[in-house]
Design an enzyme around this catalytic site. Structure first.
Site, PDB file in Angstrom:
ATOM      1  N   GLU B 152      41.365  52.557  50.157  1.00  0.00           N
ATOM      2  CA  GLU B 152      40.643  53.110  49.010  1.00  0.00           C
ATOM      3  C   GLU B 152      39.189  52.641  49.010  1.00  0.00           C
ATOM      4  O   GLU B 152      38.939  51.444  48.848  1.00  0.00           O
ATOM      5  CB  GLU B 152      41.338  52.632  47.717  1.00  0.00           C
ATOM      6  CG  GLU B 152      40.714  53.137  46.437  1.00  0.00           C
ATOM      7  CD  GLU B 152      41.475  52.686  45.190  1.00  0.00           C
ATOM      8  OE1 GLU B 152      42.243  51.695  45.280  1.00  0.00           O
ATOM      9  OE2 GLU B 152      41.308  53.318  44.140  1.00  0.00           O
ATOM     10  N   GLU B 158      32.980  45.785  42.984  1.00  0.00           N
ATOM     11  CA  GLU B 158      34.277  45.142  43.210  1.00  0.00           C
ATOM     12  C   GLU B 158      34.485  44.680  44.647  1.00  0.00           C
ATOM     13  O   GLU B 158      35.290  43.792  44.891  1.00  0.00           O
ATOM     14  CB  GLU B 158      35.410  46.079  42.790  1.00  0.00           C
ATOM     15  CG  GLU B 158      35.372  46.404  41.302  1.00  0.00           C
ATOM     16  CD  GLU B 158      36.637  47.075  40.802  1.00  0.00           C
ATOM     17  OE1 GLU B 158      37.678  46.976  41.469  1.00  0.00           O
ATOM     18  OE2 GLU B 158      36.574  47.713  39.728  1.00  0.00           O
ATOM     19  N   ASP B 185      39.379  57.762  44.713  1.00  0.00           N
ATOM     20  CA  ASP B 185      39.585  57.440  43.296  1.00  0.00           C
ATOM     21  C   ASP B 185      38.371  57.952  42.520  1.00  0.00           C
ATOM     22  O   ASP B 185      37.239  57.549  42.814  1.00  0.00           O
ATOM     23  CB  ASP B 185      39.739  55.921  43.152  1.00  0.00           C
ATOM     24  CG  ASP B 185      39.968  55.466  41.717  1.00  0.00           C
ATOM     25  OD1 ASP B 185      39.179  55.872  40.841  1.00  0.00           O
ATOM     26  OD2 ASP B 185      40.920  54.718  41.484  1.00  0.00           O
ATOM     27  N   HIS B 188      35.802  55.332  41.027  1.00  0.00           N
ATOM     28  CA  HIS B 188      34.883  54.727  42.007  1.00  0.00           C
ATOM     29  C   HIS B 188      33.908  55.766  42.569  1.00  0.00           C
ATOM     30  O   HIS B 188      32.726  55.465  42.779  1.00  0.00           O
ATOM     31  CB  HIS B 188      35.686  54.082  43.145  1.00  0.00           C
ATOM     32  CG  HIS B 188      36.555  52.947  42.684  1.00  0.00           C
ATOM     33  ND1 HIS B 188      36.043  51.838  42.059  1.00  0.00           N
ATOM     34  CD2 HIS B 188      37.902  52.756  42.741  1.00  0.00           C
ATOM     35  CE1 HIS B 188      37.036  51.007  41.746  1.00  0.00           C
ATOM     36  NE2 HIS B 188      38.172  51.544  42.151  1.00  0.00           N
ATOM     37  N   HIS B 211      43.563  59.012  43.342  1.00  0.00           N
ATOM     38  CA  HIS B 211      43.646  58.365  42.022  1.00  0.00           C
ATOM     39  C   HIS B 211      42.736  59.067  41.020  1.00  0.00           C
ATOM     40  O   HIS B 211      41.596  59.395  41.364  1.00  0.00           O
ATOM     41  CB  HIS B 211      43.168  56.910  42.102  1.00  0.00           C
ATOM     42  CG  HIS B 211      44.224  55.932  42.508  1.00  0.00           C
ATOM     43  ND1 HIS B 211      43.942  54.622  42.795  1.00  0.00           N
ATOM     44  CD2 HIS B 211      45.568  56.060  42.648  1.00  0.00           C
ATOM     45  CE1 HIS B 211      45.063  53.983  43.111  1.00  0.00           C
ATOM     46  NE2 HIS B 211      46.059  54.835  43.042  1.00  0.00           N
ATOM     47  N   ARG B 217      36.806  54.788  33.055  1.00  0.00           N
ATOM     48  CA  ARG B 217      38.109  54.269  33.513  1.00  0.00           C
ATOM     49  C   ARG B 217      39.233  54.503  32.501  1.00  0.00           C
ATOM     50  O   ARG B 217      40.327  53.963  32.645  1.00  0.00           O
ATOM     51  CB  ARG B 217      38.031  52.791  33.930  1.00  0.00           C
ATOM     52  CG  ARG B 217      38.951  52.531  35.123  1.00  0.00           C
ATOM     53  CD  ARG B 217      38.678  51.211  35.815  1.00  0.00           C
ATOM     54  NE  ARG B 217      39.314  51.189  37.125  1.00  0.00           N
ATOM     55  CZ  ARG B 217      39.127  50.266  38.062  1.00  0.00           C
ATOM     56  NH1 ARG B 217      38.303  49.270  37.846  1.00  0.00           N
ATOM     57  NH2 ARG B 217      39.733  50.323  39.218  1.00  0.00           N
ATOM     58  N   GLU B 246      45.517  56.077  37.565  1.00  0.00           N
ATOM     59  CA  GLU B 246      45.301  54.624  37.504  1.00  0.00           C
ATOM     60  C   GLU B 246      44.148  54.421  36.545  1.00  0.00           C
ATOM     61  O   GLU B 246      42.980  54.512  36.920  1.00  0.00           O
ATOM     62  CB  GLU B 246      44.960  54.056  38.885  1.00  0.00           C
ATOM     63  CG  GLU B 246      44.828  52.534  38.840  1.00  0.00           C
ATOM     64  CD  GLU B 246      44.274  51.948  40.132  1.00  0.00           C
ATOM     65  OE1 GLU B 246      44.974  51.156  40.756  1.00  0.00           O
ATOM     66  OE2 GLU B 246      43.128  52.278  40.495  1.00  0.00           O
TER      67      GLU B 246
END
Lengths: 269, 269
Positions: B152, B158, B185, B188, B211, B217, B246
Site C-alpha cells: 500500500e 506516515e 487507498d 493516502h 481501500h 479519513r 478502512e
C-alpha cells in the site's frame, strides 16, 4: 485578488518555504513573475536587517502581507505549549519581537507551528490554557501597534492543537481579541475539512490571511484542488486579504512560482 | 462491486481499524449492514483461532478479501527495513506466518506499515534493497500457496518509503513477482497523487486491493472526495477486486459503516 509568495529570509529546513536565501535576487524574481507581495518567513527578527528589507521591498515594489514564525519551532523548539515555562516565555518574547517589523510593513504575524503540540504527560486542556494565555498577551502587545495575529489550522500529522477551521474559530472566540483571526491553508484544509468551501464561508471576516498549495503541496495546478471554487468562496465572503503561495519549490522554485501564479490568475477569471 | 470493511481481530491502537474487538457481534453487524466481506487486521496470526474465524465467516456468509498486517509495526516495531537484521527477519517470518490463513480464505496479504521507514543513518537505497529482498522472499513463500501480496502506498507523513502509485509500480517492477501488486487507498491518494483517477488507471491490473476512506479519513461521504469518479476509474480498468472500508469509526462505528456503504452504493449507480 492580491497574490504573494513565501520567502525565507535565511536558509531554512522547512520544505514549503518556497523561496530561500539571497533576498535581492529572490525578490527581483518574485516581482518579475508578477507577485505583488512577499510573505517573509523569519526565524528570529533580531537577525534581520529591517532597513535592508524595507529598501528592497521598495525597490521591487513588493508589499509584505504577513510574517511566518514557524522556524522558531522547527529549528529552536520554541512553543506556546511547552511544559517548560522558560520555553513558553521565550516563544511569547519571540512573537512580540516580530511586532516592530510587522508594524513597519503592515504585516500580519502568523501563529503556525510555534503554538506547539500537546507534549507527553500534558493534558490538552492545560495546553489550551497556555495557548490562550500566550495569544492574549501577544495580541495585547500587538494591538498597541495596530498589528494583527493569525493562527493557522494545521493538519493533524503536524500538530495536535487546532487542525480545523471550526477549532480555530472556537479559539478566536476564547481569545476574544479583535486583532486575532485565522490563516486558512488549502493544503491543510484538503486533509482536515469536510467541505473546504464551507470552511471558508464559516471563517468569514475572521480569515485574516490565506495560503495556497495544491493537494500534494506543489504549486496550484499541480494537484487536484478546485482553486476556481476555493477563490470564489473567498470572494463570496468579501475577503480583501492576500492569497499567498506556500508550496514546495518543485520541480524548481522558479517554475513553481510562475506556474502557480498563472494557474491562480486563470482560476479567478 | 464487492464491499468489505476492516475488523481488527484484537484490540488495536490503529485508529482507522474501523471495527475492533468481539468477532461474533462485529461480524453479525457487518453482515447485517450489507457488506459482503470483512478485511481482517491481524497483529500476530498465532493469536488467532483459525477454526473460529472460519466458522464465523461461514455463519455470516462473509468473505475475507485481505489481511492487514500493520499492527506488527505499530505495536511491536517489526519492519522489513529496520537496521537490526533480527527485526527484519522477525518481520519476514511474521508475514510468512500469515500465509496459511491467507490461503484458507483466499485473502491478499497487505504490506502496509510493516515495510517500515528509512531510519536515521540508513541510506534510502539500502532500505530499498532490504525491502525488495524481503518482498521477494515473502512472495516466493506465498506463491506456493497461491497467495498474493499487495503493498500500500502510504502518505509521506506516515512513511518515507513508497508514497505514490508511481513509486509502488516501480517497486512492483523491481520485485518482479507475479503475485505482488498494490493496494491503493483513497485517503493516502488524496494527499499524494496529482490526479487520483490517473493514478488508478496507471495501476491497472497491478491493483490487487482497494481501500476507501474520505479526505478526512471518515467514511465515504463525510469528506470531499468524488467517489463516483474514483469507482468509475476502477471499473474502467476492469478491476474485479474488493473495495474495502478502512476509515475512522466516527461519529460511531455503526453509523460510519452504514453511511459509508450507502454512499458507496449510490456512487456506483
Amino acid at each position: 485578488m492580491k497574490f504573494s509568495i513565501v520567502l525565507s529570509t535565511q536558509p531554512a529546513q522547512f520544505q514549503a518555504a518556497t523561496f530561500k536565501g539571497d533576498l535581492e535576487s529572490n525578490m527581483a524574481r518574485i516581482a518579475s513573475y508578477g507577485y505583488a507581495g512577499v510573505e517573509l518567513a523569519i526565524r528570529d527578527p533580531s537577525l534581520v536587517n529591517l532597513k535592508q528589507l524595507a529598501d528592497l521591498t521598495t525597490k521591487f515594489d513588493l508589499k509584505v502581507p504577513a510574517i511566518g514564525t514557524g522556524q522558531a519551532w522547527g529549528e529552536e523548539g520554541l512553543s506556546f505549549t511547552d511544559p517548560d515555562p522558560k520555553v513558553r516565555r521565550a516563544a511569547i518574547t519571540r512573537i512580540k519581537d516580530h511586532i516592530p517589523l510587522a508594524e513597519e510593513f503592515n504585516a500580519i504575524i502568523i501563529i503556525g507551528l510555534i503554538r506547539g503540540v500537546v507534549k507527553k504527560g500534558i493534558e490538552t486542556s492545560q495546553a489550551m490554557t497556555w495557548l490562550v494565555d500566550a495569544l492574549k498577551e501577544c495580541c495585547n502587545a500587538a494591538s498597541v501597534h495596530g498589528v494583527r495575529l493569525a493562527l493557522e489550522p494545521i493538519n493533524h500529522y503536524e500538530t495536535t492543537l487546532i487542525n480545523t477551521t471550526e477549532q480555530g474559530l472556537e479559539l478566536v472566540e476564547e481569545v476574544g481579541e479583535g486583532n486575532f483571526g485565522l490563516l486558512l491553508d488549502t493544503f491543510h484544509m484538503n486533509i482536515e475539512e469536510s467541505v473546504m468551501e464551507t470552511a471558508i464561508r464559516s471563517g468569514g471576516e475572521r480569515i485574516f490571511h490565506f495560503h495556497v498549495a495544491d493537494s500534494n503541496r506543489w504549486h496550484p495546478g499541480a494537484g487536484h484542488l478546485d482553486f476556481k471554487q476555493l477563490l470564489k468562496s473567498l470572494t463570496s465572503i468579501g475577503y480583501e486579504g492576500w492569497v499567498s503561495g506556500e508550496f514546495l519549490p518543485l520541480p524548481d522554485v522558479d517554475t513553481a512560482a510562475q506556474q502557480g501564479l498563472a494557474y491562480l490568475k486563470i482560476a479567478t477569471l
